[in-house]
Design a protein around this motif. Structure first.
Motif, PDB file in Angstrom:
ATOM      1  N   PHE A  60       0.837  -1.206   0.000  1.00  0.00           N
ATOM      2  CA  PHE A  60       0.000   0.000   0.000  1.00  0.00           C
ATOM      3  C   PHE A  60       0.872   1.256   0.000  1.00  0.00           C
ATOM      4  O   PHE A  60       0.578   2.225  -0.708  1.00  0.00           O
ATOM      5  N   ASN A  61       1.927   1.235   0.802  1.00  0.00           N
ATOM      6  CA  ASN A  61       2.825   2.384   0.881  1.00  0.00           C
ATOM      7  C   ASN A  61       3.519   2.639  -0.452  1.00  0.00           C
ATOM      8  O   ASN A  61       3.609   3.794  -0.908  1.00  0.00           O
ATOM      9  N   GLU A  62       3.976   1.574  -1.093  1.00  0.00           N
ATOM     10  CA  GLU A  62       4.633   1.726  -2.396  1.00  0.00           C
ATOM     11  C   GLU A  62       3.654   2.290  -3.431  1.00  0.00           C
ATOM     12  O   GLU A  62       3.999   3.201  -4.199  1.00  0.00           O
ATOM     13  N   TYR A  63       2.459   1.738  -3.456  1.00  0.00           N
ATOM     14  CA  TYR A  63       1.447   2.185  -4.416  1.00  0.00           C
ATOM     15  C   TYR A  63       1.112   3.660  -4.215  1.00  0.00           C
ATOM     16  O   TYR A  63       1.116   4.460  -5.168  1.00  0.00           O
ATOM     17  N   MET A  64       0.802   4.031  -2.983  1.00  0.00           N
ATOM     18  CA  MET A  64       0.368   5.399  -2.716  1.00  0.00           C
ATOM     19  C   MET A  64       1.499   6.406  -2.871  1.00  0.00           C
ATOM     20  O   MET A  64       1.281   7.526  -3.360  1.00  0.00           O
ATOM     21  N   ASP A  65       2.712   6.033  -2.488  1.00  0.00           N
ATOM     22  CA  ASP A  65       3.840   6.958  -2.625  1.00  0.00           C
ATOM     23  C   ASP A  65       4.218   7.172  -4.090  1.00  0.00           C
ATOM     24  O   ASP A  65       4.684   8.253  -4.466  1.00  0.00           O
ATOM     25  N   TYR A  66       3.996   6.157  -4.924  1.00  0.00           N
ATOM     26  CA  TYR A  66       4.239   6.363  -6.358  1.00  0.00           C
ATOM     27  C   TYR A  66       3.130   7.224  -6.962  1.00  0.00           C
ATOM     28  O   TYR A  66       3.411   8.163  -7.723  1.00  0.00           O
ATOM     29  N   ASP A  71       7.735   9.049  -4.444  1.00  0.00           N
ATOM     30  CA  ASP A  71       8.867   8.181  -4.785  1.00  0.00           C
ATOM     31  C   ASP A  71       9.726   8.756  -5.910  1.00  0.00           C
ATOM     32  O   ASP A  71      10.863   8.310  -6.106  1.00  0.00           O
ATOM     33  N   LEU A  72       9.180   9.714  -6.651  1.00  0.00           N
ATOM     34  CA  LEU A  72       9.962  10.352  -7.707  1.00  0.00           C
ATOM     35  C   LEU A  72      10.843  11.465  -7.163  1.00  0.00           C
ATOM     36  O   LEU A  72      11.732  11.961  -7.855  1.00  0.00           O
ATOM     37  N   LYS A  73      10.611  11.853  -5.897  1.00  0.00           N
ATOM     38  CA  LYS A  73      11.365  12.945  -5.294  1.00  0.00           C
ATOM     39  C   LYS A  73      12.404  12.463  -4.290  1.00  0.00           C
ATOM     40  O   LYS A  73      13.357  13.186  -4.001  1.00  0.00           O
ATOM     41  N   THR A  74      12.207  11.284  -3.733  1.00  0.00           N
ATOM     42  CA  THR A  74      13.088  10.826  -2.661  1.00  0.00           C
ATOM     43  C   THR A  74      14.406  10.311  -3.207  1.00  0.00           C
ATOM     44  O   THR A  74      14.485   9.773  -4.310  1.00  0.00           O
ATOM     45  N   GLU A  75      15.433  10.470  -2.391  1.00  0.00           N
ATOM     46  CA  GLU A  75      16.732   9.873  -2.688  1.00  0.00           C
ATOM     47  C   GLU A  75      16.822   8.593  -1.876  1.00  0.00           C
ATOM     48  O   GLU A  75      16.950   8.623  -0.650  1.00  0.00           O
ATOM     49  N   ARG A  76      16.749   7.465  -2.560  1.00  0.00           N
ATOM     50  CA  ARG A  76      16.659   6.192  -1.854  1.00  0.00           C
ATOM     51  C   ARG A  76      17.974   5.816  -1.183  1.00  0.00           C
ATOM     52  O   ARG A  76      19.055   6.035  -1.723  1.00  0.00           O
ATOM     53  N   THR A  77      17.835   5.231   0.021  1.00  0.00           N
ATOM     54  CA  THR A  77      18.950   4.622   0.734  1.00  0.00           C
ATOM     55  C   THR A  77      18.541   3.189   1.053  1.00  0.00           C
ATOM     56  O   THR A  77      17.384   2.803   0.834  1.00  0.00           O
ATOM     57  N   PRO A  78      19.437   2.371   1.582  1.00  0.00           N
ATOM     58  CA  PRO A  78      19.027   1.010   1.956  1.00  0.00           C
ATOM     59  C   PRO A  78      17.941   0.968   3.024  1.00  0.00           C
ATOM     60  O   PRO A  78      17.328  -0.081   3.236  1.00  0.00           O
ATOM     61  N   ASN A 193      14.736   6.143  10.312  1.00  0.00           N
ATOM     62  CA  ASN A 193      14.680   5.940   8.860  1.00  0.00           C
ATOM     63  C   ASN A 193      13.945   7.061   8.137  1.00  0.00           C
ATOM     64  O   ASN A 193      14.006   7.155   6.904  1.00  0.00           O
ATOM     65  N   GLN A 194      13.262   7.917   8.886  1.00  0.00           N
ATOM     66  CA  GLN A 194      12.605   9.076   8.277  1.00  0.00           C
ATOM     67  C   GLN A 194      13.572  10.238   8.049  1.00  0.00           C
ATOM     68  O   GLN A 194      13.249  11.157   7.291  1.00  0.00           O
ATOM     69  N   PHE A 195      14.730  10.200   8.678  1.00  0.00           N
ATOM     70  CA  PHE A 195      15.677  11.318   8.550  1.00  0.00           C
ATOM     71  C   PHE A 195      16.037  11.639   7.098  1.00  0.00           C
ATOM     72  O   PHE A 195      15.989  12.804   6.697  1.00  0.00           O
ATOM     73  N   PRO A 196      16.401  10.628   6.282  1.00  0.00           N
ATOM     74  CA  PRO A 196      16.809  10.978   4.910  1.00  0.00           C
ATOM     75  C   PRO A 196      15.671  11.509   4.039  1.00  0.00           C
ATOM     76  O   PRO A 196      15.933  12.132   3.000  1.00  0.00           O
ATOM     77  N   ASP A 197      14.424  11.270   4.439  1.00  0.00           N
ATOM     78  CA  ASP A 197      13.269  11.635   3.600  1.00  0.00           C
ATOM     79  C   ASP A 197      12.584  12.921   4.039  1.00  0.00           C
ATOM     80  O   ASP A 197      11.497  13.248   3.536  1.00  0.00           O
ATOM     81  N   ARG A 202       8.096  16.339   3.615  1.00  0.00           N
ATOM     82  CA  ARG A 202       7.484  17.638   3.916  1.00  0.00           C
ATOM     83  C   ARG A 202       6.778  18.199   2.682  1.00  0.00           C
ATOM     84  O   ARG A 202       5.656  18.715   2.775  1.00  0.00           O
ATOM     85  N   ALA A 203       7.420  18.092   1.539  1.00  0.00           N
ATOM     86  CA  ALA A 203       6.826  18.601   0.298  1.00  0.00           C
ATOM     87  C   ALA A 203       5.565  17.842  -0.082  1.00  0.00           C
ATOM     88  O   ALA A 203       4.706  18.372  -0.797  1.00  0.00           O
ATOM     89  N   ASN A 204       5.445  16.601   0.434  1.00  0.00           N
ATOM     90  CA  ASN A 204       4.284  15.774   0.100  1.00  0.00           C
ATOM     91  C   ASN A 204       3.189  15.844   1.160  1.00  0.00           C
ATOM     92  O   ASN A 204       2.219  15.096   1.098  1.00  0.00           O
TER      93      ASN A 204
END
Length: 299
Positions: A60-66, A71-78, A193-197, A202-204
């Motif tokens: 659900f999180n993947e679907y809604m964030d896309y 997901d197009l704005k975040t810089e992914r980390t592990p 894990n929210q630190f990098p995002d 915030r923009a979302n």
């Protein structure tokens, strides 16, 4: 479908699914020492339900964030930013949504069986679990308090108490105490894990603790969570709910203080500098319940 399978696996976030059976293990441990007869089929069903619920909330999180563009704005980390599966393969969008609903319905079917078997207490825990799964991305992460406590509720009381009741038909102080540990650790896991995002979230429109109160305050809240989890272990031993052997669980919990001390001077730096400490936090979150449950059984 074969072209979408890798995306489905990514969207399920398979490497992170270990947290669900680890949390259920605490419920199994408390049930094992509290009851004379445990059906191992029920153990398997409890583990399966927890994994399916975890897959569902991830999907659900993947679907809604896309869909929202996050997901197009975040810089992914592990440890953050989503899997990127749908960014690489948008054609799998509806398949990811279908996976989210199917795994949720399967979880509810297993839960329904246990509710029939054990009664009303599981109905309330199950209802909380379903609300956490479907409500986290669209609503819960708009409230700092709810966003902070949602993962802990899911991996703590819902999974630990739910498993204990499903296996024994009863609830006791031991299970309540044990559920406090993954409650704090899972909250802390997502908190860091929210630190990098922060900027993308915030923009979302998200309003979690690091956005509203900042990283320094979040680290203080993290420290409080560590203290509460450690205190729960000590209190359990003092009041003989846990064997003294369970004090070994304080060893991985001590890793948390190294996370605090290591992250504090890096808060103004980039996400790359935080990754070793985020990884250390994951290890602590997984190892602590395993040690706690194992020492309970052995003790």
């Amino acid at each position: 479908m074969s072209a979408k399978l890798p995306t489905l696996m990514q969207s399920a976030r398979v490497p992170f699914l270990i947290l669900a059976p680890v949390s259920v293990f605490l419920g199994i441990s408390s049930a094992y020492v509290s009851a004379t007869d445990i059906q191992w089929l029920h153990v398997a069903l409890a583990v399966l339900a927890a994994i399916l619920a975890h897959i569902s909330v991830n999907a659900f999180n993947e679907y809604m964030d896309y869909r929202s563009g996050l997901d197009l704005k975040t810089e992914r980390t592990p440890f953050s930013g989503g899997s990127g599966g749908l960014v690489d393969n948008p054609s799998a969008l509806n398949s990811v949504l279908a996976m989210a609903w199917i795994t949720l319905l399967l979880t509810m079917a297993i839960g329904g069986y246990f509710i029939y078997l054990r009664g009303e207490a599981l109905l309330w825990l199950g209802a909380i679990g379903v609300l956490l799964v479907v409500g986290y991305t669209p609503w819960i992460n708009r409230s700092p308090l709810l966003c902070w406590m949602a993962p802990g509720l899911g991996f703590g009381p819902v999974m630990v108490l739910g498993t204990h009741i499903a296996l024994t038909g009863d609830l006791n102080g031991l299970a309540l105490l044990l559920s406090l540990v993954p409650f704090m650790l899972a909250n802390n896991l997502l908190l860091l894990n929210q630190f990098p995002d922060i900027d993308a979230d915030r923009a979302n429109g998200r309003r979690h603790v690091p956005i509203i109160y900042g990283k320094a305050a979040s680290l203080a809240l993290y420290s409080l969570g560590l203290l509460v989890a450690s205190f729960a272990v000590v209190i359990g031993c003092v009041f003989e709910l846990l064997p003294w052997l369970s004090l070994l669980a304080l060893v991985p919990l001590a890793l948390g203080m190294t996370v605090v001390l290591g992250l504090k001077p890096l808060l103004r730096k980039g996400a790359a500098t935080w990754l070793p400490y985020l990884g250390r936090n994951v290890v602590m979150t997984l190892v602590t319940p395993i040690i706690l449950g194992t020492t309970l059984i052995l003790g």
